[in-house]
Design a protein around this motif. Structure first.
Motif, short mmCIF file in Angstrom:
data_model
loop_
_atom_site.label_atom_id
_atom_site.label_comp_id
_atom_site.label_asym_id
_atom_site.label_seq_id
_atom_site.Cartn_x
_atom_site.Cartn_y
_atom_site.Cartn_z
N PRO A 211 0.82 -1.23 0.00
CA PRO A 211 0.00 0.00 0.00
C PRO A 211 0.85 1.27 0.00
O PRO A 211 0.49 2.26 -0.63
N ILE A 212 1.99 1.22 0.68
CA ILE A 212 2.89 2.39 0.70
C ILE A 212 3.39 2.68 -0.71
O ILE A 212 3.35 3.81 -1.20
N LEU A 213 3.82 1.62 -1.37
CA LEU A 213 4.33 1.74 -2.74
C LEU A 213 3.28 2.34 -3.68
O LEU A 213 3.55 3.31 -4.41
N TRP A 214 2.06 1.81 -3.65
CA TRP A 214 1.04 2.28 -4.59
C TRP A 214 0.58 3.69 -4.26
O TRP A 214 0.29 4.48 -5.16
N ASN A 215 0.54 4.00 -2.98
CA ASN A 215 0.20 5.38 -2.60
C ASN A 215 1.17 6.38 -3.19
O ASN A 215 0.78 7.41 -3.72
N ILE A 216 2.44 6.05 -3.08
CA ILE A 216 3.48 6.95 -3.61
C ILE A 216 3.32 7.11 -5.12
O ILE A 216 3.34 8.22 -5.65
N LEU A 217 3.12 5.98 -5.80
CA LEU A 217 3.05 6.05 -7.26
C LEU A 217 1.79 6.77 -7.73
O LEU A 217 1.83 7.53 -8.69
N VAL A 218 0.68 6.53 -7.05
CA VAL A 218 -0.57 7.18 -7.45
C VAL A 218 -0.51 8.67 -7.14
O VAL A 218 -0.87 9.50 -7.96
N ASP A 219 0.01 9.01 -5.94
CA ASP A 219 0.13 10.42 -5.57
C ASP A 219 1.00 11.18 -6.56
O ASP A 219 0.73 12.32 -6.89
N SER A 222 2.48 9.00 -11.14
CA SER A 222 3.59 8.35 -11.84
C SER A 222 3.06 7.14 -12.59
O SER A 222 1.95 6.66 -12.35
N CYS A 223 3.86 6.65 -13.52
CA CYS A 223 3.47 5.38 -14.13
C CYS A 223 3.60 4.31 -13.06
O CYS A 223 4.36 4.45 -12.10
N LEU A 224 2.78 3.26 -13.18
CA LEU A 224 2.74 2.26 -12.12
C LEU A 224 3.73 1.12 -12.35
O LEU A 224 3.66 0.11 -11.69
N ARG A 225 4.67 1.31 -13.28
CA ARG A 225 5.61 0.23 -13.54
C ARG A 225 6.60 0.03 -12.40
O ARG A 225 7.32 0.94 -12.02
N VAL A 226 6.58 -1.17 -11.83
CA VAL A 226 7.56 -1.54 -10.81
C VAL A 226 8.02 -2.96 -11.13
O VAL A 226 7.19 -3.84 -11.32
N ALA A 227 9.32 -3.17 -11.19
CA ALA A 227 9.83 -4.53 -11.31
C ALA A 227 10.24 -4.98 -9.92
O ALA A 227 10.61 -4.16 -9.09
N GLY A 228 10.16 -6.27 -9.68
CA GLY A 228 10.60 -6.71 -8.36
C GLY A 228 10.47 -8.19 -8.15
O GLY A 228 9.82 -8.91 -8.91
N MET A 229 11.13 -8.63 -7.10
CA MET A 229 10.97 -10.00 -6.61
C MET A 229 11.39 -10.00 -5.15
O MET A 229 11.81 -8.97 -4.62
N ASP A 230 11.23 -11.14 -4.49
CA ASP A 230 11.69 -11.17 -3.11
C ASP A 230 13.10 -11.73 -3.05
O ASP A 230 13.60 -12.29 -4.03
N SER A 231 13.74 -11.57 -1.91
CA SER A 231 15.14 -11.98 -1.78
C SER A 231 15.26 -13.32 -1.07
O SER A 231 16.24 -13.57 -0.38
N SER A 232 14.27 -14.19 -1.26
CA SER A 232 14.28 -15.47 -0.55
C SER A 232 15.52 -16.30 -0.89
O SER A 232 16.00 -17.05 -0.05
N ASP A 233 16.02 -16.22 -2.10
CA ASP A 233 17.21 -16.98 -2.47
C ASP A 233 18.47 -16.12 -2.40
O ASP A 233 19.51 -16.49 -2.95
N GLY A 234 18.39 -15.00 -1.73
CA GLY A 234 19.57 -14.15 -1.55
C GLY A 234 19.43 -12.85 -2.31
O GLY A 234 18.75 -12.77 -3.33
N LEU A 235 20.11 -11.83 -1.81
CA LEU A 235 20.06 -10.51 -2.43
C LEU A 235 20.71 -10.53 -3.82
O LEU A 235 20.16 -9.98 -4.78
N ALA A 236 21.86 -11.19 -3.92
CA ALA A 236 22.54 -11.24 -5.22
C ALA A 236 21.66 -11.95 -6.24
O ALA A 236 21.49 -11.49 -7.37
N ASP A 237 21.08 -13.06 -5.82
CA ASP A 237 20.19 -13.81 -6.71
C ASP A 237 19.04 -12.94 -7.20
O ASP A 237 18.68 -12.97 -8.37
N ALA A 238 18.45 -12.16 -6.30
CA ALA A 238 17.30 -11.33 -6.67
C ALA A 238 17.69 -10.31 -7.74
O ALA A 238 17.00 -10.16 -8.75
N VAL A 239 18.80 -9.62 -7.53
CA VAL A 239 19.23 -8.61 -8.50
C VAL A 239 19.56 -9.29 -9.84
O VAL A 239 19.16 -8.82 -10.91
#
Lengths: 340, 340
Positions: A211-219, A222-239
């Motif tokens: 909700p924090i993310l979408w509030n910022i983008l809507v306010d 901005s375009c709503l494009r966000v790429a992402g994943m979680d870091s369950s397999d490690g930070l390096a893996d996520a990037v």
């Protein structure tokens, strides 16, 4: 834990008896039929589905994980996958394979942990299966809903995007180390130890970020494009996974990565960086979005969040150190956790 | 099957390599992210979820089940649960626990069987997880959609309802027996053997019954109340569970239960009735509805469907024999399959 095989055991109760004791963890209206009927996604929302299988001795062990914690962690991992898609949870199913000699109290504790984690995120078990197995295994499938134009995809990163981490990395792996070698943490305060051990035992999926993310983008209109994943397999893996999926490269600044405060008391600097980059199971989100909303997001999330670098042209992920202590290096997937 | 451990093995490929080979069994747009996004139920439809865990040596074995068949059966069981709710499938997730020494070809054959069964019912794999495990286990979660007023519930049976079975019972158990003791079937024709063995290896969830059922009820301007479940745990279990959930009893007429034609050549009459009533895994539907639509349904389904009895007051399920060969008996759950 010493009471894993105490009486009564699963085989004393039988399947029906065990199921009856587990029903209190499910809403009354979704048990007792061939399948559960639950309200689907709201109008205009898509269904999001994710599944994880955890195996005793591979993903959890009595040495480091109580049944409550095993249950909590399994749910957290699945809810984290939903968060990484931008989705909010609708429910989970639980498939349990179990040996007949496991204490009923162990199984109840497992479901208590599952239930405790679900409650934090206002969701429930909506179905399950229990069967005999020579090894304890836990399969969780979580489903959620997402608005199609707010789906967070790995493929959406663009050159120039800031890379945000929503919290510290390395804490879960350090917590595991403290559980395996309690001696290691003897100079830490109780609070310092707890922080790391809880990061391992009770990770928190970052559904609160959405909700924090979408509030910022809507306010920001901005375009709503966000790429992402979680870091369950490690930070390096996520990037690396984000960059591979989006066909881009990245530069990460080592000194910007938020670390747990006391890691340098536990291990060599080299070891600490291994935990931070490759340890995994911190279940933070790694998000790629334009600088301005990224900075606003970090500000609202607080000090353990940070912009750690930028998406760059090419396909290499560089880890640089502006303080000059470490040389530049190219990160590769081969150092991450491999399941076989 | 002899090639279970042939090269290359799972550990030779690693997780990423294996996942890459399995991606051809999934639609391209649902793989490669933290979770799958799929279209949710249509407007006004509820989400239906069911899950099953199958374990090597408990639910399937190389002696009787090829990996293709294990995959097919696992999917069929889950789709049968959807059918038993009146729901049509939206997709499944597959969680696979696997030892590192299993042949990659074995895993591909398992997914081929999964995929073949899904194709028959116009649905697909929408997500999954693979992990290392000391024993092969397969967890499938199936999703479907159902119109809330066409949900088939176990609790809806009413005194006077006819009890319909959509097909023969005992065939799957007899097929298993033929696989375990090939000698037993030496007097059967190839077609007779195949019927029983295929009933075990390639059971067909009765999703085809649903449109026929609703057409009859809508044409008759009848109320849409239907109680039902599938007979995966045996015919006796299905009737008993339905009665227990609905707070009613039943009388079943033994001579009305459709049997596979050649069972009496394979075993004693007592043994045959044990297979028919308690064998399980026939994956037919057992439905309770008023007589008139029940008779119409049986007529449209063809000769292996039948009205086998009626819902009665009380809470006992009586098995009677109007031909006088067998005495009357009260059926109990305790003879059914217990998982521990």
């Amino acid at each position: 834990m010493s009471d894993r095989f105490s009486s009564p055991q699963v085989r004393d109760l039988g399947e029906q008896g065990l199921l009856e004791r587990l029903q209190r963890f499910c809403p009354a209206d979704v048990v007792g039929d061939d399948a559960a009927v639950i309200p689907g996604p709201e109008l205009g929302q898509a269904l999001v589905v994710t599944t994880d299988v955890l195996v005793d001795g591979v993903h959890f062990s009595d040495r480091t994980t109580s049944p409550q914690d095993a249950g909590w962690r399994a749910v957290a991992a699945n809810l984290s996958d939903l968060a990484a898609m931008g989705a909010s949870p609708l429910g989970i199913t639980v498939g349990l394979g179990i040996t007949g000699d496991v204490a009923v109290s162990w199984v109840l504790a497992l479901y208590q942990g599952i239930s405790d984690c679900l409650k934090q995120y206002n969701t429930t078990i909506v179905g399950g299966d229990i069967c005999r197995s020579p090894v304890i295994s836990l399969s969780i499938t979580a489903f959620g809903q997402v608005s199609p134009n707010r789906t967070i995809k790995r493929t959406a990163a663009k050159v120039g995007d800031a890379i945000v981490v929503t919290g510290i990395h390395g804490a879960s792996r350090a917590g595991l180390e403290l559980l395996l070698n309690p001696e290691l943490g003897k100079n830490l305060t109780v609070a310092e130890r707890s922080l790391l051990i809880l990061a391992h035992q009770r990770p928190r999926p970052r559904l609160d970020v959405l909700p924090i993310l979408w509030n910022i983008l809507v306010d920001a209109s901005s375009c709503l494009r966000v790429a992402g994943m979680d870091s369950s397999d490690g930070l390096a893996d996520a990037v690396l996974q984000l960059c591979r999926a989006s066909g881009v490269g990245a530069t990460i600044e080592r000194s910007l990565i938020p670390l747990p405060p006391v890691l340098n008391q536990l291990a060599s600097s080299e070891q600490v960086w291994d935990w931070v980059l490759y340890g995994g199971e911190d279940f933070e989100l790694v998000l790629c979005l334009p600088s301005e909303p990224a900075e606003a997001l970090v500000e609202q999330l607080g000090e353990s969040a940070a912009v750690i670098g930028y998406i760059a042209p090419g396909n290499e992920v560089w880890l640089r150190d502006s303080t000059g202590v470490y040389g530049d290096e190219v990160l590769t997937l081969s150092r991450g956790f491999q399941h076989f």
